[in-house]
Design a protein around this motif. Structure first.
Motif, mmCIF file in Angstrom:
data_model
loop_
_atom_site.group_PDB
_atom_site.id
_atom_site.type_symbol
_atom_site.label_atom_id
_atom_site.label_comp_id
_atom_site.label_asym_id
_atom_site.label_seq_id
_atom_site.Cartn_x
_atom_site.Cartn_y
_atom_site.Cartn_z
ATOM 1 N N TYR A 187 45.696 43.892 42.266
ATOM 2 C CA TYR A 187 44.688 42.852 42.031
ATOM 3 C C TYR A 187 44.969 41.610 42.877
ATOM 4 C CZ TYR A 187 43.275 45.860 38.239
ATOM 5 O OH TYR A 187 42.844 46.951 37.520
ATOM 6 N N LEU A 188 46.223 41.278 43.076
ATOM 7 C CA LEU A 188 46.559 40.135 43.936
ATOM 8 C C LEU A 188 46.115 40.389 45.370
ATOM 9 C CD1 LEU A 188 50.156 39.182 42.693
ATOM 10 C CD2 LEU A 188 47.954 38.227 41.994
ATOM 11 N N SER A 189 46.176 41.656 45.795
ATOM 12 C CA SER A 189 45.789 41.982 47.172
ATOM 13 C C SER A 189 44.294 41.819 47.410
ATOM 14 C CB SER A 189 46.218 43.418 47.514
ATOM 15 O OG SER A 189 45.505 44.356 46.707
ATOM 16 N N LEU A 190 43.511 41.750 46.333
ATOM 17 C CA LEU A 190 42.062 41.569 46.468
ATOM 18 C C LEU A 190 41.679 40.112 46.699
ATOM 19 C CD1 LEU A 190 40.762 43.834 43.536
ATOM 20 C CD2 LEU A 190 40.878 44.422 45.966
ATOM 21 N N LEU A 191 42.569 39.186 46.388
ATOM 22 C CA LEU A 191 42.218 37.770 46.413
ATOM 23 C C LEU A 191 41.722 37.281 47.776
ATOM 24 C CD1 LEU A 191 44.996 36.291 44.087
ATOM 25 C CD2 LEU A 191 42.551 36.526 43.605
ATOM 26 N N PRO A 192 42.363 37.626 48.900
ATOM 27 C CA PRO A 192 41.825 37.171 50.191
ATOM 28 C C PRO A 192 40.397 37.664 50.442
ATOM 29 C CG PRO A 192 44.082 37.933 50.451
ATOM 30 C CD PRO A 192 43.658 38.320 49.065
ATOM 31 N N ILE A 193 40.106 38.883 50.004
ATOM 32 C CA ILE A 193 38.762 39.432 50.167
ATOM 33 C C ILE A 193 37.766 38.682 49.291
ATOM 34 C CG2 ILE A 193 37.336 41.511 49.876
ATOM 35 C CD1 ILE A 193 39.908 43.130 50.353
ATOM 36 N N LEU A 194 38.182 38.396 48.056
ATOM 37 C CA LEU A 194 37.316 37.672 47.129
ATOM 38 C C LEU A 194 37.061 36.249 47.624
ATOM 39 C CD1 LEU A 194 38.937 38.847 43.773
ATOM 40 C CD2 LEU A 194 36.807 39.646 44.778
ATOM 41 N N GLN A 195 38.078 35.619 48.151
ATOM 42 C CA GLN A 195 37.921 34.264 48.682
ATOM 43 C C GLN A 195 36.924 34.240 49.832
ATOM 44 O OE1 GLN A 195 41.954 33.391 49.685
ATOM 45 N NE2 GLN A 195 42.642 33.361 47.549
ATOM 46 N N GLU A 196 37.033 35.210 50.707
ATOM 47 C CA GLU A 196 36.102 35.289 51.841
ATOM 48 C C GLU A 196 34.680 35.547 51.360
ATOM 49 O OE1 GLU A 196 35.461 37.845 55.991
ATOM 50 O OE2 GLU A 196 37.209 38.213 54.716
ATOM 51 N N THR A 197 34.537 36.400 50.367
ATOM 52 C CA THR A 197 33.214 36.720 49.818
ATOM 53 C C THR A 197 32.565 35.490 49.196
ATOM 54 O OG1 THR A 197 33.914 38.992 49.351
ATOM 55 C CG2 THR A 197 31.967 38.185 48.179
ATOM 56 N N LEU A 198 33.358 34.684 48.524
ATOM 57 C CA LEU A 198 32.837 33.482 47.864
ATOM 58 C C LEU A 198 32.617 32.329 48.843
ATOM 59 C CD1 LEU A 198 35.028 33.467 44.610
ATOM 60 C CD2 LEU A 198 32.624 34.126 44.812
ATOM 61 N N GLY A 199 33.149 32.461 50.053
ATOM 62 C CA GLY A 199 33.032 31.379 51.019
ATOM 63 C C GLY A 199 34.051 30.290 50.814
ATOM 64 N N VAL A 200 35.199 30.663 50.256
ATOM 65 C CA VAL A 200 36.264 29.700 49.962
ATOM 66 C C VAL A 200 37.019 29.363 51.238
ATOM 67 C CG1 VAL A 200 38.429 29.359 48.714
ATOM 68 C CG2 VAL A 200 36.493 30.475 47.585
ATOM 69 N N SER A 201 37.261 28.075 51.452
ATOM 70 C CA SER A 201 37.974 27.635 52.645
ATOM 71 C C SER A 201 39.476 27.670 52.428
ATOM 72 C CB SER A 201 37.541 26.216 53.032
ATOM 73 O OG SER A 201 37.897 25.298 52.010
ATOM 74 N N GLN A 202 40.203 27.942 53.487
ATOM 75 C CA GLN A 202 41.659 27.932 53.458
ATOM 76 C C GLN A 202 42.153 26.632 54.078
ATOM 77 O OE1 GLN A 202 43.432 30.226 52.032
ATOM 78 N NE2 GLN A 202 41.976 31.898 51.755
ATOM 79 N N PRO A 203 43.297 26.074 53.679
ATOM 80 C CA PRO A 203 44.170 26.609 52.624
ATOM 81 C C PRO A 203 43.916 25.985 51.258
ATOM 82 C CG PRO A 203 45.324 24.887 53.800
ATOM 83 C CD PRO A 203 43.935 24.965 54.409
ATOM 84 N N LYS A 204 42.883 25.160 51.124
ATOM 85 C CA LYS A 204 42.697 24.405 49.887
ATOM 86 C C LYS A 204 42.146 25.246 48.738
ATOM 87 C CE LYS A 204 42.028 19.908 52.078
ATOM 88 N NZ LYS A 204 41.140 18.728 52.226
ATOM 89 N N LEU A 205 41.581 26.414 49.054
ATOM 90 C CA LEU A 205 41.007 27.279 48.021
ATOM 91 C C LEU A 205 40.060 26.475 47.125
ATOM 92 C CD1 LEU A 205 44.143 29.378 46.976
ATOM 93 C CD2 LEU A 205 42.403 29.931 48.676
ATOM 94 N N ASN A 206 39.015 25.951 47.727
ATOM 95 C CA ASN A 206 38.119 25.010 47.047
ATOM 96 C C ASN A 206 37.148 25.712 46.096
ATOM 97 O OD1 ASN A 206 36.879 26.161 49.362
ATOM 98 N ND2 ASN A 206 35.264 24.622 49.272
ATOM 99 N N TYR A 207 37.725 26.407 45.117
ATOM 100 C CA TYR A 207 36.842 26.979 44.091
ATOM 101 C C TYR A 207 37.426 26.774 42.702
ATOM 102 C CZ TYR A 207 39.493 31.462 43.573
ATOM 103 O OH TYR A 207 40.421 32.441 43.328
ATOM 104 N N ALA A 208 36.522 26.682 41.741
ATOM 105 C CA ALA A 208 36.907 26.466 40.345
ATOM 106 C C ALA A 208 36.399 27.633 39.516
ATOM 107 C CB ALA A 208 36.311 25.166 39.826
ATOM 108 N N VAL A 209 37.240 28.119 38.611
ATOM 109 C CA VAL A 209 36.849 29.186 37.692
ATOM 110 C C VAL A 209 36.633 28.579 36.313
ATOM 111 C CG1 VAL A 209 37.546 31.301 36.529
ATOM 112 C CG2 VAL A 209 38.031 31.010 38.963
ATOM 113 N N PHE A 210 35.451 28.795 35.778
ATOM 114 C CA PHE A 210 35.115 28.370 34.421
ATOM 115 C C PHE A 210 35.057 29.615 33.544
ATOM 116 C CE2 PHE A 210 33.747 24.879 36.963
ATOM 117 C CZ PHE A 210 33.793 23.748 36.156
#
Length: 355
Positions: A187-210
């Protein structure tokens, strides 16, 4: 050959070695805590080992099972015993799926997951049934319905425990808890793919989970029991989607930036509510499915595991009400020094019974 295999199992359990994989058909997805041994004679040999405790966990959600397992491990690790954890079937939360905790979380090496059934274990060793807040019938653990529950259990003399752990065990010392709290690597290995899908910028990971907990709790935790004056949960988890959206917007303005991407981890099933979240630009699990469907089997169980990993990974995490998932998330976020914001919704709410 059988004697060699048994000797290796004995060595693995007695020394808690790092690699504990013995598979009939090995795959790269299996964790180092996974045993797949179908031969009954192997089971009998393992049952003879004194440094082993079989644990038959109650039919709870994943986070609750994790907490129960950690509570038990605090005791077993203190007396140098390993835990053998059989796979379990659940249908209350995730449908008819087999739960293998070693393929969901990174667990200590002295916790071993096996494909032995509860029946095979109770047929071969004596099990102690513990008392718990939510007492499950003995038959669930394949025990006789006349089996007496025990409030206190001496771990030094017990080979098998069935039920809730809580503080029923007795030892001279305790461990503080798992040394780390992390999802399984798959599941950790999926995170870079999920970040790219959501349009999350690196390295700040500008997303919030509610985290908006819904589902079965609307007819359980959100309802005031006849014998009490308040429901278990009186947070926004029990309110309308519009109440939730208003709360999200308020906290975005207070804690986040205008560039923050919002992901809502929820088990909400109402299409109108989901569409309302989408219209506000919030991302949902349906948005990330296409990017991971070729890598994992997508179902209710795996979606929860994926979202737990995201709750640990995001720049911000927001949650309300009570959930056994929250302590795990706080631990995993503390390890990476990420912000976790635990908010309490204190407004007076109307408790609605389902139509």
């Amino acid at each position: 050959m059988l004697n060699i295999l048994i000797s290796f199992i004995t060595l693995a359990l007695s020394k808690s070695i790092e690699i504990l994989t013995i598979n009939e058909t090995s795959t790269s997805n299996h964790s180092n805590n996974y045993f797949k041994i179908a031969n009954n004679s192997n089971f009998q040999e393992l049952n003879k080992l004194k440094a082993t405790v079989f644990y038959l966990s109650p039919p709870e959600g994943i986070s609750s099972r994790y907490k129960q397992l950690e509570d038990l491990w605090r005791f077993t690790a203190a007396v140098n015993k390993s835990i053998v954890l059989p796979f379990t079937l659940t249908n209350a939360h995730y449908g008819e799926k087999v739960i293998n905790m070693c393929e969901l979380f990174q667990l200590p090496s002295n916790i071993i997951c096996s494909n032995w059934t509860y029946q095979a274990i109770t047929n071969s060793t004596s099990c102690v049934l513990t008392e718990g807040i939510n007492e499950v019938p003995p038959e669930y653990y394949t025990l006789r319905n006349t089996t007496l529950r025990q409030r206190y259990v001496d771990l030094h003399k017990t080979r098998c425990i069935a039920g809730y752990v809580d503080h029923t065990l007795s030892t001279n010392s305790l461990k503080t808890g798992f040394p780390k709290h992390e999802m399984h690597q798959q599941y950790l290995s999926l995170l870079p793919i999920l970040q790219e899908t959501l349009g999350v910028s690196q390295p700040k990971l500008n997303y919030a989970v509610f985290h908006w907990r819904r589902g079965d709790q609307l007819i359980s935790r959100c309802i005031i029991p006849p014998s009490k004056n308040v429901a278990v949960d009186n947070s926004v988890n029990c309110d309308t989607v519009w109440d939730f959206i208003e709360l999200v917007q308020t906290n975005l303005k207070e804690y986040c930036t205008k560039q923050t991407i919002v992901y809502v981890a929820t088990n909400e099933a109402n299409n109108a509510s989901l569409n309302a979240l989408k219209r506000h630009g919030y991302k949902l699990f349906m948005d990330i499915v296409p990017s991971i469907s070729s890598m994992i089997e997508v179902n209710a169980l795996s979606s929860y595991a994926v979202e737990l990993a995201m709750m640990c990974d995001a720049a911000y995490f927001f949650a309300w009400g009570k959930s056994t998932a929250h302590p795990f998330i706080e631990h995993c976020r503390d390890a990476t020094k990420k912000k976790h914001i635990q908010l309490t919704y204190t407004n007076v709410v109307v408790f609605r019974r389902p139509k």
